[in-house]
Design a protein around this motif. Structure first.
Motif, PDB file in Angstrom:
ATOM      1  N   LYS A 245       1.070  -1.162  -0.013  1.00 45.04           N
ATOM      2  CA  LYS A 245       0.028   0.032   0.032  1.00 45.04           C
ATOM      3  C   LYS A 245       0.838   1.234   0.014  1.00 45.04           C
ATOM      4  O   LYS A 245       1.777   1.224   0.777  1.00 45.04           O
ATOM      5  CB  LYS A 245      -0.903  -0.021   1.367  1.00 45.04           C
ATOM      6  CG  LYS A 245      -1.821  -1.200   1.232  1.00 45.04           C
ATOM      7  CD  LYS A 245      -2.891  -0.977   2.288  1.00 45.04           C
ATOM      8  CE  LYS A 245      -3.945  -1.938   2.426  1.00 45.04           C
ATOM      9  NZ  LYS A 245      -4.905  -1.949   3.545  1.00 45.04           N
ATOM     10  N   CYS A 247       0.743   5.273  -0.092  1.00 46.67           N
ATOM     11  CA  CYS A 247      -0.228   6.652   0.276  1.00 46.67           C
ATOM     12  C   CYS A 247      -0.174   7.391  -0.822  1.00 46.67           C
ATOM     13  O   CYS A 247       1.182   7.797  -1.329  1.00 46.67           O
ATOM     14  CB  CYS A 247       0.125   7.229   1.294  1.00 46.67           C
ATOM     15  SG  CYS A 247      -0.923   8.584   1.850  1.00 46.67           S
ATOM     16  N   ASP A 248      -1.251   8.042  -1.452  1.00 44.69           N
ATOM     17  CA  ASP A 248      -1.195   8.884  -2.563  1.00 44.69           C
ATOM     18  C   ASP A 248      -0.244  10.419  -2.182  1.00 44.69           C
ATOM     19  O   ASP A 248      -0.016  10.984  -3.073  1.00 44.69           O
ATOM     20  CB  ASP A 248      -2.790   9.343  -3.005  1.00 44.69           C
ATOM     21  CG  ASP A 248      -3.483   8.099  -3.743  1.00 44.69           C
ATOM     22  OD1 ASP A 248      -2.689   7.028  -4.226  1.00 44.69           O
ATOM     23  OD2 ASP A 248      -4.541   7.919  -3.676  1.00 44.69           O
ATOM     24  N   SER A 249      -0.609  10.689  -1.072  1.00 42.69           N
ATOM     25  CA  SER A 249      -0.110  11.872  -0.600  1.00 42.69           C
ATOM     26  C   SER A 249       1.572  11.773  -0.370  1.00 42.69           C
ATOM     27  O   SER A 249       2.230  12.812   0.180  1.00 42.69           O
ATOM     28  CB  SER A 249      -0.462  12.319   0.934  1.00 42.69           C
ATOM     29  OG  SER A 249      -0.088  11.361   1.865  1.00 42.69           O
ATOM     30  N   THR A 250       2.346  10.847  -0.848  1.00 39.77           N
ATOM     31  CA  THR A 250       3.505  10.746  -0.633  1.00 39.77           C
ATOM     32  C   THR A 250       4.467  10.585  -1.962  1.00 39.77           C
ATOM     33  O   THR A 250       5.560  10.303  -1.995  1.00 39.77           O
ATOM     34  CB  THR A 250       4.031   9.538   0.403  1.00 39.77           C
ATOM     35  OG1 THR A 250       3.631   8.183  -0.431  1.00 39.77           O
ATOM     36  CG2 THR A 250       3.304   9.684   1.692  1.00 39.77           C
ATOM     37  N   ARG A 297       8.579   8.168  -4.407  1.00 38.25           N
ATOM     38  CA  ARG A 297       8.108   8.119  -3.078  1.00 38.25           C
ATOM     39  C   ARG A 297       8.593   8.528  -1.944  1.00 38.25           C
ATOM     40  O   ARG A 297       9.793   8.159  -1.526  1.00 38.25           O
ATOM     41  CB  ARG A 297       7.566   6.497  -3.126  1.00 38.25           C
ATOM     42  CG  ARG A 297       6.772   6.407  -1.859  1.00 38.25           C
ATOM     43  CD  ARG A 297       6.874   4.748  -1.690  1.00 38.25           C
ATOM     44  NE  ARG A 297       6.011   4.374  -0.337  1.00 38.25           N
ATOM     45  CZ  ARG A 297       6.075   3.332   0.044  1.00 38.25           C
ATOM     46  NH1 ARG A 297       6.742   2.285  -0.640  1.00 38.25           N
ATOM     47  NH2 ARG A 297       5.341   2.813   1.129  1.00 38.25           N
ATOM     48  N   SER A 300       6.962  10.741   3.825  1.00 35.33           N
ATOM     49  CA  SER A 300       5.889  11.446   4.544  1.00 35.33           C
ATOM     50  C   SER A 300       5.452  12.400   3.595  1.00 35.33           C
ATOM     51  O   SER A 300       5.915  12.737   2.821  1.00 35.33           O
ATOM     52  CB  SER A 300       6.084  12.082   5.847  1.00 35.33           C
ATOM     53  OG  SER A 300       6.856  12.951   5.690  1.00 35.33           O
ATOM     54  N   GLU A 301       3.889  13.026   3.856  1.00 38.18           N
ATOM     55  CA  GLU A 301       3.398  13.784   3.076  1.00 38.18           C
ATOM     56  C   GLU A 301       4.031  15.221   3.306  1.00 38.18           C
ATOM     57  O   GLU A 301       4.192  15.913   2.112  1.00 38.18           O
ATOM     58  CB  GLU A 301       2.028  14.241   3.554  1.00 38.18           C
ATOM     59  CG  GLU A 301       1.048  15.181   2.702  1.00 38.18           C
ATOM     60  CD  GLU A 301      -0.354  15.274   3.456  1.00 38.18           C
ATOM     61  OE1 GLU A 301      -1.036  16.163   2.683  1.00 38.18           O
ATOM     62  OE2 GLU A 301      -0.553  14.474   4.244  1.00 38.18           O
ATOM     63  N   THR A 326       0.123   9.441  -7.896  1.00 32.27           N
ATOM     64  CA  THR A 326      -0.706   8.665  -6.742  1.00 32.27           C
ATOM     65  C   THR A 326       0.097   7.327  -6.509  1.00 32.27           C
ATOM     66  O   THR A 326       1.090   7.309  -7.265  1.00 32.27           O
ATOM     67  CB  THR A 326      -2.120   8.058  -7.449  1.00 32.27           C
ATOM     68  OG1 THR A 326      -1.792   7.487  -8.770  1.00 32.27           O
ATOM     69  CG2 THR A 326      -2.845   9.401  -7.739  1.00 32.27           C
ATOM     70  N   GLY A 327      -0.510   6.607  -5.496  1.00 37.01           N
ATOM     71  CA  GLY A 327       0.189   5.408  -5.355  1.00 37.01           C
ATOM     72  C   GLY A 327       0.156   4.360  -6.172  1.00 37.01           C
ATOM     73  O   GLY A 327       1.065   3.664  -6.401  1.00 37.01           O
TER      74      GLY A 327
END
Length: 742
Positions: A245, A247-250, A297, A300-301, A326-327
């Motif tokens: 998984k 995260c899209d925000s990374t 990637r 963290s955000e 996105t991830g």
């Protein structure tokens, strides 16, 4: 670091460009370095030190006769308010002077040795010091790889505070700490981040930081400064599973990278920000070459948001665009499921080199011999692990693709191996490139997995002679067909070739055609605004030379006007004759597969639908020839089209995937079901339009493929047009434009 540090260094930086929340976003060089030592145990403040860095305006003809560093100790009051002001000629000299002054002051106090930097936010270290050091290839002192964020330390006691809204003035007010500010500066006003900070404000900010640190150390807070932020010193390579998984925000997408850049170059561009292990994935285009994009990637955000501030920063002479991703985008490029690749990439701290253009018969021994030192060659480049350090890329059926990946133990061996670029192995020259773990996964995913869109068998339309299934000759020829494109041609090359006619292209009107292997077929269709402009473009551009930006090859391109029905026929898997008439004297295979238009949303078709296919035979004629006439009377229509892209979605192209290019709403194309059995032993079908120059039985068999119960393999076409089989009862007697009995 778990114990309380002995000293904190309140550090503040200022550039000649943006300040505040935009500090470091414009790549301006460091101009001020102000710092103050804080004795944590004794709760005392040291003197304020200011280092001024001269702007880089050096003239190459002017020789420097003085030292890079000139220290001017000023004990009395000066304009900026610092206790000691020094001047450095270069950024590197300023760092050396800072390290020297800090060491001397710590030794003079003699109450401890552990020192940690403390800054107001992340920008001073991550967006100013580290990026500038990376661009100048300067090795930073160890103290710059860990620091304390004063805002985060403050929020430990005031958790309701918004981290981005915090500043030194608001923190001082919450702690009831007095802060001396210049008379010309209003602390309650919001400063303009696009304006450089006044020089005297840097000293004021450092003094305020020192006061806040003492307030946090004092009663009743008694804060413990023990968990500093870390800056990664080295990018760690690794693998990523498709089941992981992300995260899209990374995740971000970097575009405009030099084609020879590696994951280490990407990590150097984002120096100061922590990239996740194996988090740099280079993207490949449809030809398996790097397309100048990468997905990165972060841990963290917060680090992802800082990376977005480096939009249009430079890598060498090129500026790099940075966008959100996105991830799912990252997993498409870097994710893998191959156990063989996992075993190959399980060795960490290995340098990967990609070999391209290998003979299909190449073996492990030949690859090892290729990298073994020849007679007189002093530089060895042994493959790490022998045969286990070589990974051949193969198709699902086991056939080699001509690609391989090789492991080397160190950078020195890898550089020695790369010097063999374009040397001969067997009878072919071999291309060598420095590669990454993500590229290994991406190449294996492309070749080793099942095709993303299964290739359907060629439809009946592409094999039929000139019958009523083909587009009518009276259609409006408002489209262009480009044939003979360079295989490396992109959408941009096509638009440059069209020149002034680019303004006449309909929105979403460029359609590339790929072959069954997913490679460019050399054909392209353009939908124009009018038939007149299409005719003018074909007359002016026919057999003009098109150059490709991706390769040195150039070819002349044939340009023909055509109708939307003809374009739809080809995109659905049919073919048009080379003379562009409605007589198909020979068949050309095609799958109608096409990737989405590259790097341009406006060229990607939004949605297309298929009109129902009309009957092949008239109703009265079909009634005379059961049961095949009933089948041809009601062909199975194609399913309706669907939205090609969501209307408001932000597009990030995945160059490893292929999509069917929707046709231009064909009105006369349909698939025909093949009946499992015929209710009667024979039927009579009239086939008008057969030419005398047809290929005989081969064309007839192709025309009735899927309907006949028995077709002899050695049937002969006689001069009079009669086809004879072994069984007299199945004799096919025909003349052109006559009846055929099956």
């Amino acid at each position: 670091m778990t114990a309380q540090v002995d000293y904190l260094v309140a550090l503040f930086t200022a550039t000649s460009g943006a300040s505040g929340e935009l500090l470091g976003s414009d790549e301006r060089e460091l101009g001020h370095l102000v710092w103050q030592l804080v004795d944590v145990k004794n709760k005392e403040l040291g003197r304020v030190n200011e280092i001024l860095i001269k702007p880089d305006l050096s003239d190459p003809t002017e020789e420097r006769e003085e030292e890079d560093v000139t220290e001017e100790s000023v004990e009395e009051e000066n304009g900026s308010g610092a206790d000691c002001v020094s001047t450095a000629a270069t950024f590197e000299a300023a760092l050396n002077l800072f390290n020297l002054q800090l060491t001397n002051e710590v030794n003079s106090m003699g109450t401890g040795t552990s020192v940690c930097l403390c800054t107001d936010g992340q920008l001073h270290i991550r967006q100013v010091i580290h990026p500038q050091a990376a661009s100048k290839n300067i090795l930073l002192p160890d103290c710059f790889y860990s620091f304390l964020d004063l805002r985060k330390e403050f929020r430990n006691h005031f958790p309701t505070s918004d981290l981005k809204a915090l500043n030194l003035h608001s923190m001082a007010e919450s702690l009831s700490t007095p802060v001396d500010v210049p008379a010309t500066w209003d602390p309650s006003a919001t400063p303009d981040p696009s304006v450089p900070l006044p020089p005297e404000m840097a000293v004021t900010q450092v003094k305020a930081m020192g006061s806040i640190v003492l307030a946090l150390l004092s009663e009743p807070l008694c804060h413990n400064f023990s968990n500093p932020e870390r800056v990664s010193e080295k990018f760690e390579t690794g693998t990523c599973s498709k089941m992981e998984k992300v995260c899209d925000s990374t995740v971000i997408r970097a575009r405009g990278l030099p084609w020879q850049s590696s994951d280490q170059d990407i990590a150097r561009f984002f120096r100061g920000l922590n990239i996740a292990k194996g988090g740099a994935a280079l993207c490949l285009n449809a030809q398996g070459r790097r397309n100048g994009e990468a997905l990165v990637r972060f841990v963290s955000e917060e680090h992802r948001d800082l990376a977005l501030q480096r939009h249009k920063h430079h890598m060498g002479n090129r500026y790099i665009e940075v966008y959100k991703a996105t991830g799912e985008d990252f997993l498409k490029i870097a994710g893998g499921t191959s156990n063989e690749a996992a075993m190959f990439l399980s060795r960490e701290d290995q340098i990967i080199v990609r070999m391209r253009g290998l003979p299909f018969t190449a073996t492990h021994e030949q690859v090892l011999a290729f990298f073994s030192p020849a007679d007189g060659l002093k530089e060895p480049c042994p493959v790490s692990g022998g045969k286990d350090g070589i990974l051949f890329v193969r198709y699902p059926d086991g056939r080699p693709t001509g690609d391989a990946f090789v492991l080397f133990a160190c950078e020195e061996h890898a550089q020695c191996a790369l010097r063999k670029h374009k040397e001969i192995l067997g009878r072919r020259y071999i291309e060598l490139f420095k590669s990454t773990a993500a590229e290994v996964q991406q190449v294996l995913n492309r070749y080793s997995s099942a095709p993303l869109i299964p290739v359907a068998p060629a439809p009946l339309v592409s094999m039929l002679p000139a019958v009523s299934l083909l587009p009518p000759p009276g259609g409006v020829r408002d489209c262009l067909r480009l044939r003979g494109l360079p295989y490396t041609a992109s959408i941009e090359d096509i638009l440059a070739f069209l020149g002034e006619f680019t303004h006449d292209i309909r929105p979403h009107g460029v359609h590339m055609v790929l072959n069954q292997q997913g490679r460019p077929s050399g054909d392209c269709f353009i939908q124009m605004t009018s038939a007149e402009r299409a005719l003018q473009a074909s007359q002016r551009l026919h057999k003009q030379v098109m150059c490709s930006q991706r390769g040195a090859n150039s070819r002349y391109v044939e340009v023909f006007p055509c109708s939307s029905e003809e374009m739809g026929l080809v995109l659905m898997g049919g073919s048009l004759s080379h003379t562009h008439t409605h007589t198909h004297s020979r068949s050309r295979s095609g799958t109608g597969l096409s990737p989405p238009p590259c790097k341009s949303r406006r060229l990607s078709p939004p949605s297309y639908s298929f009109a129902p296919a009309p009957p092949v035979l008239p109703t009265d004629a079909a009634a005379l020839y059961p049961p095949i006439g009933q089948v041809l009377l009601a062909p199975r229509p194609l399913p309706p089209g669907h939205a090609y892209y969501p209307g408001a979605a932000q597009l990030y192209m995945n160059y490893t995937a292929y999509y069917p290019s929707p046709p231009g709403s064909p009105t006369t194309v349909g698939f025909f079901p093949s009946p499992s059995s015929l209710s009667s032993p024979g039927g009579l079908v009239r086939m008008p339009g057969l030419t005398y120059s047809s290929n005989g039985v081969k064309d007839l068999i192709s025309a009735v493929q899927g309907y006949q119960q028995y077709v002899p393999e050695d049937a002969l076409m006689h001069a009079h047009g009669a086809v004879h089989a072994h069984d007299p009862a199945r004799t096919l007697l025909t003349q052109p434009k006559e009846w055929v009995c099956i």
